[in-house]
Design an enzyme around this catalytic site. Structure first.
Site, PDB file in Angstrom:
ATOM      1  N   PRO A 233      -6.386  -1.389  -6.190  1.00 52.61           N
ATOM      2  CA  PRO A 233      -7.318  -2.439  -7.241  1.00 52.61           C
ATOM      3  C   PRO A 233      -8.389  -2.433  -5.673  1.00 52.61           C
ATOM      4  O   PRO A 233      -7.829  -2.553  -4.350  1.00 52.61           O
ATOM      5  CB  PRO A 233      -7.365  -3.537  -7.514  1.00 52.61           C
TER       6      PRO A 233
ATOM      7  N   HIS B 129       0.632  -1.579  -0.360  1.00 51.37           N
ATOM      8  CA  HIS B 129      -0.649  -0.142  -0.130  1.00 51.37           C
ATOM      9  C   HIS B 129       0.383   1.400   0.301  1.00 51.37           C
ATOM     10  O   HIS B 129       0.781   2.485  -0.805  1.00 51.37           O
ATOM     11  CB  HIS B 129      -0.931  -0.458   1.373  1.00 51.37           C
ATOM     12  N   ASP B 130       2.084   1.333   0.733  1.00 48.54           N
ATOM     13  CA  ASP B 130       2.957   2.245   0.214  1.00 48.54           C
ATOM     14  C   ASP B 130       3.656   2.224  -1.089  1.00 48.54           C
ATOM     15  O   ASP B 130       2.862   3.317  -2.030  1.00 48.54           O
ATOM     16  CB  ASP B 130       4.577   2.141   1.590  1.00 48.54           C
TER      17      ASP B 130
ATOM     18  N   ASP C 225       3.318 -19.205   1.896  1.00 48.12           N
ATOM     19  CA  ASP C 225       3.078 -20.324   0.924  1.00 48.12           C
ATOM     20  C   ASP C 225       2.469 -20.401  -0.174  1.00 48.12           C
ATOM     21  O   ASP C 225       1.498 -19.554  -0.386  1.00 48.12           O
ATOM     22  CB  ASP C 225       3.186 -22.027   1.590  1.00 48.12           C
TER      23      ASP C 225
ATOM     24  N   ASP D 276      -6.044 -18.607   4.371  1.00 52.05           N
ATOM     25  CA  ASP D 276      -5.578 -20.332   4.276  1.00 52.05           C
ATOM     26  C   ASP D 276      -5.953 -20.457   5.869  1.00 52.05           C
ATOM     27  O   ASP D 276      -5.271 -19.936   6.809  1.00 52.05           O
ATOM     28  CB  ASP D 276      -4.362 -20.159   3.783  1.00 52.05           C
TER      29      ASP D 276
END
Ligand code: HEM
Ligand SMILES: *[C@@H]1O[C@H](CO)[C@@H](O)[C@H](O)[C@H]1NC(C)=O
Length: 325
Positions: A163, A67-68, A251, A243
């Site tokens: 996005p 985000h930076d 992973d 996950d």
């Protein structure tokens, strides 16, 4: 051959001007080797001790880098607080759920104690993400340093760079392409969603009024249990994970999950149905070290996006505020 000479001279002069007037900052490996030789070690020790206290700090450093860096430049603009004339980027709807910013100050304090006013907040974000990736079982990445911090926020422009959770794959790919990341790199970076959480706000459209048919039924049940309200209380900490097996390991489980219709966000699930991205999803699902290699490459490119020059930027004293002098 002689006729090529003036042309190559012209090219040389052009590159010379480009270099000095494009405003691009210079970053390189071990930028602090003279000015603050322990800088990278200090960040690493802080990231490790923060991880041992709160494991999710490592997760948040990865999202903070995205985000930076995605919004104009890796310039720590995301760390600025709202204060006269500055609207904090943290208030943007795209930045919902971002956390652990306060611990950046702890890393900065440790650096200031050894090397006052030397190490930029933008480099703290980059190095913390790199070391966070390692804590989460991801690859080691040689990251350059020497970034400078912005003198302002880009709050008004965030939506045109980051996005939304339900944007099309085509749109997502074009956003990443604009910072030099190709289709394969984009697929690899979204593998970051192998760790961390998503607030119900970003999922409920897929559950109510009817369940998105691309969702695996048992996963949909899990999501509805986690997110029982069509209109989630924005202040409630209701969230779900992509996950479930290895939520704190970076992973390739993310790719196996989306291939089994267990994608959390629309942008995640669409990687499987889009013919441009699906071959890479399959490759990454089959080979964790291939995923790690592609993730490293793409994260590196992201971390080098458009560095601010020395004249345009500064090294902030406090990562939350621009220097006043
Ligand atoms: C199309 C691009 C992307 C979209 C639309 C997107 C969207 C989101 C959303 C909606 C969340 C959940 C926020 C919340 O509700 O708390 C999230 C979490 C996260 N994202 Fe992304 N993301 C994208 C790409 C990336 C990339 C490229 C990275 C890093 C390489 C990344 C790293 C993360 C991480 C680590 C989290 C978990 C944060 C936490 O648990 O604190 N994302 N993302
Ligand atoms: C995407 O989600 C937002 C809410 O986060 C919603 O306002 C918008 O209508 C959705 N767009 C599409 C195309 O579904």
């Amino acid at each position: 051959m002689a006729t090529h000479k003036p042309l190559s001279h012209l090219c040389f002069i052009f590159l010379f001007f480009l270099h000095f007037f494009s405003g691009n900052g210079e970053i390189r490996l071990n930028y602090y080797s003279q000015s603050c030789p322990n800088a990278e070690e200090i960040v690493k020790q802080q990231v490790i001790s923060l991880y041992n206290e709160h494991g999710n700090t490592a997760v948040s450093w990865i999202r903070t880098l995205f985000h930076d860096c995605m919004v104009k430049s890796c310039d720590a603009s995301i760390l600025l607080e709202t204060i006269h004339g500055i609207q904090s980027e943290k208030t943007s709807s795209r930045n919902v759920g971002m956390r652990n910013f306060k611990y950046i100050n702890k890393i900065k304090d440790a650096l200031e104690a050894s090397c006052p006013m030397t190490v930029s907040c933008a480099d703290i974000i980059a190095l913390a993400a790199r070391d966070g990736v390692v804590m989460l079982g991801g690859p080691r990445i040689d990251m350059k340093t020497g970034r400078k911090d912005s003198k302002g926020s880009h709050a008004a422009e965030i939506d045109s760079f980051i996005p939304n959770h339900n944007d099309t794959t085509l749109f997502v790919l074009s956003r990443f392409q604009s910072v030099g990341i190709d289709v394969e790199g984009t697929v690899a970076l979204l593998g970051a969603h192998s760790v961390g959480r998503v607030h119900c706000l970003n999922i409920v459209d897929r559950l109510y009024p009817t369940v998105d048919p691309t969702l695996d039924p048992s996963y949909a049940e899990y999501l509805k249990r986690r997110c029982p309200h069509q209109q989630p209380d924005p202040n409630a900490v209701e969230y779900a994970r992509n996950d479930l097996q290895t939520p704190m390991i970076l992973d390739n489980m993310y790719y196996r999950n989306i291939m089994n219709n267990k994608g959390l966000l629309v942008v995640d699930q669409q990687l499987v149905s889009n013919p441009a991205t699906s071959p890479f999803v399959e490759k990454m699902a089959a080979d964790n070290s291939y995923f790690h290699d592609q993730f490293s490459k793409a994260l590196l490119t992201l971390s080098e996006n458009n560095p601010v020059s020395e004249e345009e930027g500064e090294v902030r004293r406090d990562c939350r505020f621009v220097n006043h002098n």
